[in-house]
Design a protein around this motif. Structure first.
Motif, PDB file in Angstrom:
ATOM      1  N   SER A  98       1.241  -1.872  -0.261  1.00 16.41           N
ATOM      2  CA  SER A  98      -0.039  -0.105  -0.027  1.00 16.41           C
ATOM      3  C   SER A  98       1.402   0.954  -0.018  1.00 16.41           C
ATOM      4  O   SER A  98       0.788   2.455  -0.324  1.00 16.41           O
ATOM      5  N   ALA A  99       1.946   1.172   0.828  1.00 18.70           N
ATOM      6  CA  ALA A  99       2.620   2.010   0.791  1.00 18.70           C
ATOM      7  C   ALA A  99       3.759   2.749  -0.741  1.00 18.70           C
ATOM      8  O   ALA A  99       3.501   3.730  -0.846  1.00 18.70           O
ATOM      9  N   THR A 100       3.614   1.825  -1.227  1.00 17.69           N
ATOM     10  CA  THR A 100       4.605   2.401  -2.780  1.00 17.69           C
ATOM     11  C   THR A 100       3.365   2.533  -3.520  1.00 17.69           C
ATOM     12  O   THR A 100       3.914   3.134  -4.247  1.00 17.69           O
ATOM     13  N   ALA A 101       2.375   2.297  -3.204  1.00 16.27           N
ATOM     14  CA  ALA A 101       1.192   2.823  -4.492  1.00 16.27           C
ATOM     15  C   ALA A 101       0.960   4.193  -4.179  1.00 16.27           C
ATOM     16  O   ALA A 101       1.200   5.318  -5.070  1.00 16.27           O
ATOM     17  N   ILE A 102       0.868   4.673  -2.703  1.00 20.58           N
ATOM     18  CA  ILE A 102       0.824   6.205  -2.251  1.00 20.58           C
ATOM     19  C   ILE A 102       2.241   6.989  -3.134  1.00 20.58           C
ATOM     20  O   ILE A 102       1.810   7.643  -3.204  1.00 20.58           O
ATOM     21  N   ILE A 103       3.467   6.840  -2.557  1.00 26.12           N
ATOM     22  CA  ILE A 103       3.928   6.857  -2.854  1.00 26.12           C
ATOM     23  C   ILE A 103       4.485   7.303  -4.877  1.00 26.12           C
ATOM     24  O   ILE A 103       4.413   8.348  -5.715  1.00 26.12           O
ATOM     25  N   ALA A 104       4.187   5.969  -4.654  1.00 23.33           N
ATOM     26  CA  ALA A 104       4.029   6.047  -6.779  1.00 23.33           C
ATOM     27  C   ALA A 104       2.604   7.129  -6.974  1.00 23.33           C
ATOM     28  O   ALA A 104       2.708   7.654  -8.495  1.00 23.33           O
ATOM     29  N   ALA A 105       1.592   7.336  -6.385  1.00 22.98           N
ATOM     30  CA  ALA A 105       0.618   8.024  -7.208  1.00 22.98           C
ATOM     31  C   ALA A 105       1.001   9.135  -6.789  1.00 22.98           C
ATOM     32  O   ALA A 105       0.352  10.180  -7.703  1.00 22.98           O
ATOM     33  N   ILE A 106       1.111   9.890  -5.847  1.00 28.27           N
ATOM     34  CA  ILE A 106       1.992  11.114  -5.658  1.00 28.27           C
ATOM     35  C   ILE A 106       3.053  11.335  -6.367  1.00 28.27           C
ATOM     36  O   ILE A 106       2.637  12.578  -7.186  1.00 28.27           O
TER      37      ILE A 106
END
Length: 124
Positions: A98-106
């Motif tokens: 989930s953290a990878t998704a947040i970082i990539a999205a930003i």
């Protein structure tokens, strides 16, 4: 325009460091976003592809949308973006999927908004 982001898995709770110490692992989730004239949406590959939503409830889109709003960027929607998630980190494994998704999205929304975000900007 097409943007690609690769984010490593992470592990925390190293010994007496609790949640203070962590480390990046040599396993990655890969994300890309491409502007399209129509028929946008999600392409899901890899781990959990059948479990992740392909609509506006997907965490990648939710964070991208919040980032667009923060930068006053109103020209993007799920209809004009093709978002690909190629997940190699097992969901619910404690390795930070989930953290990878947040970082990539930003990072992706920032780039589409014309912002050159540093790692510090993304962390904030």
């Amino acid at each position: 325009m097409k943007i690609k982001v690769q984010v490593p898995a992470s592990a925390s709770n190293f010994g007496s460091g609790f949640d203070v110490f962590g480390g990046a692992l040599a396993i990655y989730n890969e994300f890309s976003v491409e502007t399209v004239s129509q028929n946008g949406g999600f392409v899901l590959k890899g781990e959990g592809r059948d479990l992740l939503p392909k609509d506006d409830t997907n965490i990648v889109w939710q964070i991208m949308n919040k980032t667009f709003k923060r930068f006053g960027c109103k020209k993007y929607s799920l209809q004009n973006l093709k978002i690909t998630i190629d997940s190699h980190i097992p969901l619910g494994s404690g390795l930070g999927s989930s953290a990878t998704a947040i970082i990539a999205a930003i990072a992706m929304a920032g780039a589409l908004s014309g912002k050159n975000l540093s790692k510090e900007d993304i962390a904030r």
